[in-house]
Design a protein around this motif. Structure first.
Motif, PDB file in Angstrom:
ATOM      1  N   LEU A   1       0.566  60.693 -44.006  1.00 15.83           N
ATOM      2  CA  LEU A   1       0.749  59.469 -44.782  1.00 15.83           C
ATOM      3  C   LEU A   1       0.527  59.710 -46.262  1.00 15.83           C
ATOM      4  CD1 LEU A   1      -0.851  56.839 -42.414  1.00 15.83           C
ATOM      5  CD2 LEU A   1       1.496  56.870 -43.232  1.00 15.83           C
TER       6      LEU A   1
ATOM      7  N   VAL B   1      -3.122  51.799 -43.620  1.00 11.33           N
ATOM      8  CA  VAL B   1      -1.999  52.230 -42.792  1.00 11.33           C
ATOM      9  C   VAL B   1      -1.055  51.061 -42.541  1.00 11.33           C
ATOM     10  CG1 VAL B   1      -1.328  53.083 -40.519  1.00 11.33           C
ATOM     11  CG2 VAL B   1      -3.280  54.083 -41.696  1.00 11.33           C
TER      12      VAL B   1
ATOM     13  N   LEU C   1       1.050  50.235 -45.553  1.00  6.62           N
ATOM     14  CA  LEU C   1       2.074  51.230 -45.870  1.00  6.62           C
ATOM     15  C   LEU C   1       3.377  50.986 -45.100  1.00  6.62           C
ATOM     16  CD1 LEU C   1      -0.008  54.506 -46.110  1.00  6.62           C
ATOM     17  CD2 LEU C   1       1.185  53.335 -47.949  1.00  6.62           C
ATOM     18  N   GLN C   2       3.267  50.172 -44.028  1.00  8.74           N
ATOM     19  CA  GLN C   2       4.449  49.820 -43.260  1.00  8.74           C
ATOM     20  C   GLN C   2       5.579  49.259 -44.100  1.00  8.74           C
ATOM     21  OE1 GLN C   2       4.675  47.132 -39.674  1.00  8.74           O
ATOM     22  NE2 GLN C   2       2.519  47.634 -39.776  1.00  8.74           N
TER      23      GLN C   2
ATOM     24  N   PRO D   1       3.118  54.626 -40.067  1.00 13.68           N
ATOM     25  CA  PRO D   1       2.425  53.337 -40.194  1.00 13.68           C
ATOM     26  C   PRO D   1       2.697  52.394 -39.022  1.00 13.68           C
ATOM     27  CG  PRO D   1       3.508  53.895 -42.258  1.00 13.68           C
ATOM     28  CD  PRO D   1       3.956  54.909 -41.251  1.00 13.68           C
TER      29      PRO D   1
END
Lengths: 340, 304
Positions: free
Chosen positions: A70, B125, B128-129, B178
Motif C-alpha cells: 500500500l 486502508v 485508500l479505497q 484496500p
C-alpha cells in the motif's frame, strides 16, 4: 510474420500459439508456486517463535506485505503525483499552480472538466434510480431470479466489451444503405428517416456513452437495494400500514428512510466505478467529438505527450472530485463502528 | 437470490404494469449482448449487408469469424487474438491469488492480533479505497522502470521487469489491497471469539490459527472476493495499458480489443467475435458462481 490464410500456414501458426501459451502459463504457475513457497517457509519459521517476540513477529509477517504494497503502490505515488502536478513537463522545474491554471483556462480542458462532472452526476444517479425502481418492482414477481440475473449480467462484462456491444448498437450508415445498428433501425422503424450519426453528434454522444455505464451498473444497484429492502423488518412495515400508509407514502416514509444508507453506498460505489469511464470513452470515441473525460485526458497528457506535470494535475483534480465521497464514507464507517 | 416470503412493501407495488416494465427492461438489457453473439456467428457478407435481427429469420451461422480473429487477426495486424487471450488468463490468475492471500493475512492481523494503532491502520486502508488509480500510475511506472531514489541514495533499485507480467501482477495486487482487506476484515472479524480464544489457550500460534481455523471458515468470503478480483483484472483496461503496453507478449485481450475498436472499424464480424471471446469467460464465471458473487457484493455494501 505474414499470414496467408491457407490451411498449412494457419495450422503451423496454431501450433506456435499453443507453444506460446504453454510458456506463458508456465510463467504464471511458476510465480504462484514461488509465492506460496515463500509464504510457507515464512510461516514455518515465524510460527516457531514463542514468548515476547511472537506477537510483534506475527504483526510484521501478517500485516507487513500489505502495508508495504500500500505504501509503495498507493501512498507514495499519491504524494509523488501531487509533487509532479506542481512541476513542469519532465519534472525538472517547480511551476506552482501553472498546470492547474492550464487545466481551468484551456477551452478543451474546460470541456473535459464539464464532461467529467456530467458523468459523475448523471450516470450514478440514473443507474441507482433505475436500480431502485427495479428492486421495488422485481421482488414480488414470479421467477424474479431470472430477471435479476439477466439485468445483473452486464456487470460481469468488461467496459471495453460493453463499449463494443454498444458501438455496434449505435452504428449508423447513410440513409439509403441497410442499417446494421439497432438504434438506427429503431429510428427508421418509428419513421425518423434521417437520424444523426449517433456517436458524432454533440452533446448527445456523451449521454449515449453514459448509457453504457448505466447498462453495466443498474443490475448492481438493483441487487444490492433489493437485498436492503428485503432486510426491512416486517414489524416496521406492518406498523406503518396500521397507521394507514400505503403505496407511494409507504415507499417515501418507510422504505426510503430504512434503506437510505444502502442507497448512499450504492451511489458512492457507482460513482467510483464511473471514474473508469476512461474505458468507454477510449474504446468508443477515443475522446474525440467532444466526449473526452478527465481520466482519458490524463492518460493522453502523461503517456501520449509525456507531460507528467499536466497529467499529474489532472489526476489531482480527479481525486479532489471524489474527496467528498471519501469523507462521507469515513464518517459513515466510524459511526457504524461505534454502534458495534 | 431466492424467493422469500412476501413482504407488504413489495405487495403494495404489485400490478401487471409493473411486471410488464420489468420484463421490458430485461429484454432491453439482454438484446445488445444477444446481437453481439448473433453477429459474431454470421458470415462477413451478411454482417455488412443487413441487420443481425434478419439472421433470426434466415439463419446462416458458423464459427469462421472466431477462427479468423483467434489465429489470423484480420487486416493490418500480424497476430490473432490467441496470445492476448492467453495473456489475460496468465495475468488474471496470479493477480487474483496474490492479493487474496496477502489481504486475508492483513485482515486477520487487524481483526485478531490486537496492537497499538491497529484501528488507525484499518481506517487508512479503508480510506485508500477511494484513491483514483490515476493518481498512482505515473509514479508507479517510474518506480518499475527506474527504481526509487532519494538524492544519490537508491531506496529501491530498478526492477528490470519491463516486458514481463510482473508489473501487471504487482500493480493489480497493490490496487486491490484496500478493498480486499476491508471486505475480508468484515468477515474475519465476525468469527466467534470463543473459538479463537480456545485456540490460543491450546497454545496455537497465530500462524496455525490462520491456516487451520481462519482460512477454512472464511472460504465463502474468500471465494466471493476471488470472483470479484478475477473479473476486475480480466476486465481491466487502464492498468494493463499502462503496465503491459500493447504487445502480444504481455497485453491482455481488453487492450487488443480497444485497439481493434479503432483499427478494425467496419469489420463487425471480427470485432463482435473478438468481443464475445473476451466476454465469454466472465459470463461463465458469473453464471456458475453467481451466488458467491452476490454474497460478496452484499458483504461490501449492506451491513447487517
Amino acid at each position: 510474420m505474414s499470414v496467408s490464410g491457407s490451411p498449412p500456414a494457419a495450422d503451423s501458426l496454431a501450433v506456435g500459439a499453443w507453444g506460446d501459451a504453454a510458456v506463458k502459463f508456465g510463467n504464471s504457475v511458476g510465480a504462484i508456486a514461488g509465492f506460496l513457497g515463500i509464504l510457507l517457509v515464512v510461516f514455518l519459521v515465524a510460527g516457531r517463535a514463542r514468548g515476547r517476540l511472537a506477537r510483534p513477529l506475527a504483526v510484521l509477517v501478517f500485516l507487513g506485505p500489505a502495508v508495504l504494497l500500500l505504501v509503495v503502490g498507493l501512498v507514495a505515488p499519491l504524494i509523488r503525483t501531487v509533487y509532479l502536478s506542481l512541476h513542469n513537463a519532465d519534472g525538472s522545474r517547480f511551476v506552482g499552480g501553472e498546470n492547474f491554471g492550464w487545466a481551468f483556462t484551456t477551452d478543451s480542458v474546460q470541456k473535459v472538466l464539464v464532461n467529467t462532472l456530467l458523468w459523475l452526476l448523471v450516470a450514478p444517479l440514473a443507474a441507482t434510480g433505475l436500480g431502485l425502481v427495479l428492486a421495488l418492482l422485481v421482488d414480488r414477481m414470479r421467477g424474479q431470479s431470472v430477471y435479476k440475473s439477466l439485468i445483473f449480467m452486464p456487470m460481469a462484462i468488461s467496459l471495453v466489451g460493453a463499449s463494443i456491444i454498444f458501438k455496434f448498437v449505435y452504428e449508423a450508415r447513410g440513409k439509403d444503405q441497410p442499417q446494421i445498428g439497432l438504434l438506427s433501425q429503431l429510428a427508421h422503424a418509428v419513421g425518423w428517416s434521417d437520424p444523426p450519426n449517433w456517436l458524432l453528434s454533440q452533446p448527445l454522444n456523451t449521454f449515449l456513452l453514459m448509457v453504457v455505464m448505466v447498462w453495466v451498473q443498474t443490475g448492481f444497484a438493483m441487487v444490492v437495494l433489493s437485498a436492503a429492502i428485503k432486510a426491512i423488518p416486517d414489524e416496521v412495515v406492518e406498523a406503518a400500514r396500521l397507521d394507514g400508509a400505503t403505496g407511494v407514502r409507504l415507499f417515501w416514509y418507510v422504505t426510503v428512510p430504512m434503506i437510505r444508507t444502502t442507497v448512499m453506498v450504492v451511489l458512492t460505489t457507482v460513482m467510483i466505478i464511473t471514474l473508469k469511464a476512461f474505458d468507454i470513452v477510449r474504446t468508443m470515441t477515443g475522446g474525440n467529438f467532444g466526449t473526452q473525460v478527465l481520466a482519458n485526458e490524463m492518460y493522453s497528457q502523461s503517456f501520449g505527450q509525456s507531460n507528467d506535470g499536466r497529467g499529474g494535475a489532472l489526476a489531482v483534480l480527479l481525486f479532489l472530485a471524489v474527496l467528498p465521497l471519501v469523507a462521507y464514507n469515513i464518517v459513515q464507517l466510524r459511526r457504524e463502528r461505534e454502534v458495534r | 437470490m431466492t424467493d422469500r416470503p412476501r413482504n407488504p412493501v413489495r405487495k403494495s407495488f404489485s400490478s401487471p404494469l409493473a411486471s410488464a416494465f420489468v420484463i421490458a427492461m430485461t429484454v432491453l438489457w439482454t438484446i445488445p449482448t444477444f446481437g453481439l453473439l448473433v453477429t459474431s456467428l454470421r458470415p462477413k457478407k451478411d454482417v455488412t449487408t443487413d441487420g443481425w435481427w434478419n439472421a433470426l429469420i434466415h439463419p446462416d451461422f458458423g464459427l469462421g469469424n472466431y477462427h479468423e480473429v483467434l489465429f489470423e487477426g484480420g487486416s493490418g495486424s500480424s497476430t490473432g487474438m490467441m496470445p492476448f487471450l492467453v495473456n489475460s488468463l496468465a495475468i488474471s490468475i496470479p493477480a487474483t491469488l496474490f492479493p487474496l492471500v496477502l489481504a486475508a493475512m492483513a485482515a486477520y492481523a487487524l481483526a485478531w492480533v490486537r496492537f497499538r494503532g491497529s484501528d488507525a491502520v484499518f481506517f487508512t486502508v479503508f480510506a485508500l479505497q477511494v484513491v483514483p488509480l490515476q493518481m498512482a500510475l505515473i509514479p508507479l511506472l517510474r518506480l518499475f522502470s527506474g527504481g526509487a531514489h532519494l538524492g544519490p541514495l537508491t531506496l529501491i533499485p530498478a526492477l528490470g521487469v519491463k516486458g514481463s507480467y510482473a508489473p501487471v501482477w504487482l500493480a493489480h495486487t497493490m490496487f486491490a489491497m484496500p478493498l480486499a482487506v476491508f471486505l475480508l476484515h468484515n468477515f474475519i472479524a465476525q468469527l466467534p471469539r470463543d473459538l479463537m480464544e480456545a485456540a490460543v489457550v491450546d497454545g496455537a500460534s497465530h500462524f496455525k490459527i490462520f491456516r487451520s481455523i481462519v482460512l477454512p471458515l472464511c472460504a465463502p468470503a474468500l471465494a466471493s472476493f476471488a470472483i470479484f478480483q478475477f473479473l476486475w483484472v480480466w476486465n481491466d483496461l487502464l492498468v494493463a495499458l499502462v503496465f503491459a503496453g500493447g504487445t502480444p507478449e504481455v497485453a491482455p485481450m481488453t487492450v487488443r480489443l480497444a485497439q481493434q475498436a479503432g483499427s478494425l472499424g467496419g469489420r463487425w464480424e471480427l470485432l463482435t467475435a473478438g468481443a464475445f471471446l473476451s466476454v465469454i469467460v466472465p459470463l461463465i464465471v458469473f453464471f456458475s458462481l453467481q451466488r458467491y458473487f452476490v454474497r460478496g457484493l452484499l458483504a461490501g455494501s449492506v451491513k447487517g
